[in-house]
Design an enzyme around this catalytic site. Structure first.
Site, mmCIF file in Angstrom:
data_model
loop_
_atom_site.group_PDB
_atom_site.id
_atom_site.type_symbol
_atom_site.label_atom_id
_atom_site.label_comp_id
_atom_site.label_asym_id
_atom_site.label_seq_id
_atom_site.Cartn_x
_atom_site.Cartn_y
_atom_site.Cartn_z
ATOM 1 N N GLY A 171 0.812 -1.214 0.000
ATOM 2 C CA GLY A 171 0.000 0.000 0.000
ATOM 3 C C GLY A 171 0.840 1.257 0.000
ATOM 4 O O GLY A 171 1.830 1.349 0.738
ATOM 5 N N GLY B 65 17.805 -5.594 25.503
ATOM 6 C CA GLY B 65 16.390 -5.304 25.697
ATOM 7 C C GLY B 65 15.609 -6.607 25.695
ATOM 8 O O GLY B 65 16.176 -7.699 25.713
ATOM 9 N N HIS C 275 -4.527 -17.709 48.786
ATOM 10 C CA HIS C 275 -3.413 -18.522 49.284
ATOM 11 C C HIS C 275 -3.634 -19.981 48.928
ATOM 12 O O HIS C 275 -4.756 -20.463 49.050
ATOM 13 C CB HIS C 275 -3.308 -18.366 50.803
ATOM 14 N N GLU D 99 25.983 -5.335 26.131
ATOM 15 C CA GLU D 99 25.074 -4.198 26.307
ATOM 16 C C GLU D 99 25.899 -2.933 26.498
ATOM 17 O O GLU D 99 26.778 -2.880 27.356
ATOM 18 C CB GLU D 99 24.164 -4.428 27.520
#
Length: 471
Positions: free
Chosen positions: A116, A183, A450, A204
């Site tokens: 498109g 990430g 619980h 990193e």
């Protein structure tokens, strides 16, 4: 001849686009969707869902290898059949793609398969297998998503240097894997391939892994992944990659500035995304910042009738954020077209949860303790370790914690941060709380069932005010 005039045309069919189209159709709008590849977009076909199928296989392998911890004996040697694992993942993706196809038919949404290109704010051409179509609408929603960012000095080749797409359908099993970027995508693939038996190194550039998370979560995860056998290098950068038929040689500068060269069999690049906004006719129609379409709170661009949602707009770049934006834009469009009774609200980014499906899992919403202080809040923060939770101990998943951050003066819940088993399923409790503008009082008065790991959520709230019961 297919219809060419609609109330709304959606360009892109990812979790933003197809959800926007469904909501438009539900509101009685004549709707079409344009897709160049696969209905469901990256998320269903190459991202969120099939990666979870891969990670589930790795998790099952991990449990089988640790069967002795649960009093069980496995008589045979456990081996990973990578081809079968990938085949299962692709089967999941195919099932979901077919599900979206069904939803388009059910909601009477016209599907135009092809590339498109906008010819104006509310018109476009679609080039598909059957030639070119010209479509127009009263409103157009751009939901073209994003793609993986390449390293400038080593573009992904699908053989030795991979993006997430190759990492999901690998040509072979990495022996020694370099993951650049920590990430969500980088850490999930690092976790998967580590569990599958690869020797994994994560590099990193910032001073900690999963840097958008709370510092306590980053520190816990790094310690845990190192214990699992990964090499984690923070404050480090890959300066060069030399690719050959046999693998990659990486020049890595460590945190102390020392440069060393290491050989790997494969490399996954997970250093961010690039929006799919070039070459589709947007240049004069919208304002952009680094390629991302600038929008208002409802998704409107500067051109009347032209809207944008999802990963082609400012972050966070998450599927659930895109879906929510899609619904918001659809309802705002229907309101403009005269439908009464709708009250769309701008998205509050402070209430968008983030989930990372490594092992252990990470989940969070709102401000970290550090960001809350930077924003001027006087904070009360509390942490509850899973070792104090009966269900976590019974599951053999006692490593992890829940941390909550409150405004000391008002009691407002500012953020929640979790790491450990099933936290991606539990974070929604805090998301609902934040959306309802809760304070510590309501959370303390809430009865948690619980035995569940979710009790640690309650205890972390109590811990923020010095009232924890089980530590």
């Amino acid at each position: 001849m297919a219809d060419t005039q609609y109330d709304v045309i959606v360009l892109g069919s990812g979790p933003g686009g197809y959800v926007a189209a469904i909501r438009c159709a539900q509101l009685g709008l004549k709707t079409a969707i344009v897709e160049r590849e696969l209905l469901g977009g990256i998320c269903l076909n190459w991202g969120c869902i099939p990666t979870k199928a891969l990670l589930r296989s790795a998790e099952i392998k991990h449990f089988m290898e640790h069967a002795g911890d649960y009093g069980l004996k496995v008589a045979c040697k456990i081996e990973a059949d990578l081809e079968a694992v990938v085949k299962r993942s692709r089967g999941v993706a195919k099932q979901l793609n077919q599900g979206v196809t069904h939803l388009m038919k059910k909601n009477k949404i016209a599907v135009h398969m092809g590339e498109g290109t906008l010819t104006g704010p509310t018109s476009l051409t679609v080039k598909g297998e059957e030639g070119e179509e010209k479509l127009s609408a009263k409103h157009v929603i751009v939901a073209t998503g994003a793609r993986a960012r390449d390293l400038p000095f080593a573009k992904a080749d699908g053989k030795r240097v991979w993006t997430y797409r190759t990492a999901m359908t690998p040509p072979d099993m990495p022996k020694k894997l370099l993951v650049i970027g920590s990430g969500a995508i980088g850490i999930e693939f690092a976790s998967f391939y580590n569990d599958m038996g690869a020797d994994v190194t994560v590099v990193e550039m910032l001073d900690r892994i999963v840097p958008v998370e709370d510092k306590d979560v980053s520190a816990f995860l790094e310690k845990n992944l190192t214990k699992q056998g990964m090499t984690i290098m923070t404050g480090a950068g890959v300066e060069d990659l030399k690719v050959s038929d046999k693998g990659v040689k990486a020049k890595i500068k460590d945190a102390k500035g020392k440069v060393g060269e290491t050989e790997f069999s494969h490399c996954i690049v997970a250093i961010g995304i690039v929006p799919n906004t070039e070459g589709i006719g947007l240049d004069k129609l919208v304002e952009m910042d680094r390629g991302f379409i600038q929008i208002d709170g409802m998704g409107r661009t500067k051109s009347k009738g032209l809207w944008a949602i999802g990963d082609c707009t400012p972050g966070p770049w998450l599927a659930h954020k895109a879906s929510h934006e899609g619904v918001t834009a659809a309802e705002a469009i229907a309101t403009e077209l005269g439908l009464k009774g709708l009250h769309p609200h701008a998205l509050d980014r402070a209430n968008i949860p983030g989930c990372t499906y490594c092992h252990p899992q990470i989940a969070s919403v709102g401000l970290t303790e550090e960001k809350a202080k930077e924003a001027g809040h006087e904070v009360k923060a509390g942490t509850f370790p899973f070792i104090g939770n009966g269900k976590a101990i019974a599951l053999g998943e006692a490593e992890g914690f829940c941390k909550t951050v409150f405004d000391a003066k008002t009691g407002e819940l500012l953020g929640a941060h979790m790491v450990g088993a099933e936290v991606t399923e539990m974070i929604q409790g805090f998301v609902v709380g934040k959306t309802l503008e809760t304070t510590e009082a309501e959370l303390m008065q809430t009865v948690f069932p619980h035995p569940t790991i979710s009790e640690s959520m309650h205890e972390s709230v109590l811990a923020s005010y010095g009232r924890a019961l089980h530590i």
